[in-house]
Design a protein around this motif. Structure first.
Motif, PDB file in Angstrom:
ATOM      1  N   ALA A 154      89.671  62.035  30.676  1.00 54.73           N
ATOM      2  CA  ALA A 154      88.432  62.687  31.107  1.00 54.73           C
ATOM      3  C   ALA A 154      88.228  62.518  32.608  1.00 54.73           C
ATOM      4  CB  ALA A 154      87.248  62.106  30.331  1.00 54.73           C
ATOM      5  N   PHE A 155      88.618  61.356  33.127  1.00 52.05           N
ATOM      6  CA  PHE A 155      88.504  61.074  34.565  1.00 52.05           C
ATOM      7  C   PHE A 155      89.328  62.075  35.367  1.00 52.05           C
ATOM      8  CE2 PHE A 155      89.814  58.350  38.286  1.00 52.05           C
ATOM      9  CZ  PHE A 155      88.549  58.250  38.854  1.00 52.05           C
ATOM     10  N   VAL A 156      90.528  62.351  34.893  1.00 53.73           N
ATOM     11  CA  VAL A 156      91.374  63.343  35.564  1.00 53.73           C
ATOM     12  C   VAL A 156      90.753  64.742  35.421  1.00 53.73           C
ATOM     13  CG1 VAL A 156      93.630  64.473  35.535  1.00 53.73           C
ATOM     14  CG2 VAL A 156      93.473  61.986  35.244  1.00 53.73           C
ATOM     15  N   GLU A 157      90.271  65.054  34.226  1.00 52.61           N
ATOM     16  CA  GLU A 157      89.698  66.378  33.969  1.00 52.61           C
ATOM     17  C   GLU A 157      88.519  66.679  34.883  1.00 52.61           C
ATOM     18  OE1 GLU A 157      87.498  68.821  30.292  1.00 52.61           O
ATOM     19  OE2 GLU A 157      88.314  66.801  29.963  1.00 52.61           O
ATOM     20  N   VAL A 158      87.647  65.699  35.083  1.00 52.75           N
ATOM     21  CA  VAL A 158      86.420  65.966  35.842  1.00 52.75           C
ATOM     22  C   VAL A 158      86.719  66.252  37.308  1.00 52.75           C
ATOM     23  CG1 VAL A 158      85.779  63.614  36.589  1.00 52.75           C
ATOM     24  CG2 VAL A 158      83.993  65.252  35.954  1.00 52.75           C
ATOM     25  N   PHE A 159      87.853  65.756  37.821  1.00 55.13           N
ATOM     26  CA  PHE A 159      88.215  66.036  39.196  1.00 55.13           C
ATOM     27  C   PHE A 159      88.663  67.484  39.390  1.00 55.13           C
ATOM     28  CE2 PHE A 159      87.986  61.534  39.988  1.00 55.13           C
ATOM     29  CZ  PHE A 159      87.634  61.467  41.322  1.00 55.13           C
ATOM     30  N   GLY A 160      88.823  68.210  38.311  1.00 53.92           N
ATOM     31  CA  GLY A 160      89.131  69.628  38.404  1.00 53.92           C
ATOM     32  C   GLY A 160      87.900  70.505  38.489  1.00 53.92           C
TER      33      GLY A 160
END
Length: 258
Positions: A228-234
């Motif tokens: 989710a941490f990676v996803e939110v940076f998108g």
């Protein structure tokens, strides 16, 4: 779609208010449960920034429509229908706030438990009294209540049918805030408006990570968080937020909800 037993109002700031309107006691009949599920689907198809679920001033929702109960065959139909509607509400990608005034009993308590955050008026009363009819909660009460107040307190409430008033509900975590009856909706709308100004996509991702992590091991939950941490940076909001922090400090970003 048009609803007969509830109202669904969308405010200009992105906050949606779902209000039960099934007579004086807001009995969770099969028809009302179906409308809750349909409204949740409507909100899923066009997500708001936050959702407020409310009922009457003296009765939030008094429970299931007992006259619809029968034997095991009816239970096989009623239970899954309630689960489906409440699960759909719980899965919305935004904070779902229960504004509880008066009695939230049986299915009414379970509906509040399907919400993420419960604001109770001073006259709120929660309970799972099904055992007094010789049955048990069937709309998520044995599971969601235990996750909110712990297994021991959930067992005590469900096995005795004892009702819990607002101040005790706050003490055990069943309510997150207690306010006066007059200020209940104002407080719920205030919280909804605050969320609407934030990074709403990120809020939804964060909510999903918490919910999914609670149903698995810590190690698996930490992996869910990393994904989710990676996803939110998108998201566009993450770029806006980081840039604003570097240039102006915290709390000044103007998010766009993307």
């Amino acid at each position: 779609m048009a609803y007969e037993l509830l109202t669904l109002e969308r405010h200009d700031n992105g906050v949606a208010v779902l209000t039960l309107a099934n007579g004086k006691v807001n009995a969770l009949s099969g028809a009302l449960v179906a409308e809750i599920g349909a409204a949740a689907q409507d909100l899923t198809d066009s997500p708001p920034s936050a959702v407020i679920v409310s009922g009457g001033d003296r009765i939030f929702a008094a429970g299931a429509e007992i006259s619809e109960f029968g034997g095991p065959d009816e239970a096989k139909v009623i239970g899954p229908e309630i689960h489906a509607a409440f699960d759909r509400l719980a899965a919305l990608p935004c904070l779902v706030i229960a504004a509880v005034s008066g009695y939230a009993l049986g299915g009414g308590c379970e509906l509040s438990l399907a919400c993420d955050y419960r604001i109770a008026s001073e006259r709120a009363v929660f309970g799972q009294p099904e055992i007094l009819l010789g049955i048990i909660p069937g709309g998520g009460g044995t599971q969601r209540l235990a996750r909110v107040v712990g297994p021991s307190k959930a067992k005590e409430m469900c096995l005795t049918g004892r009702q819990v008033k607002a101040e005790e509900a706050l003490r055990i975590g069943l309510a997150d805030e207690v306010v006066s009856p007059e200020s209940l909706m104002d407080r719920a709308l205030e919280l909804g408006a605050t969320l609407a100004k934030g990074a709403t996509v990120g809020q939804g991702i964060c909510k999903r990570a918490i919910d999914e992590g609670l149903s698995t091991s810590l190690a698996a939950g930490l992996q869910i968080e990393l994904d989710a941490f990676v996803e939110v940076f998108g998201t566009e909001d993450s770029q806006i937020g980081v840039k604003s922090f570097l240039e102006n400090g915290p709390g000044k970003a103007e998010f766009v909800g993307r």
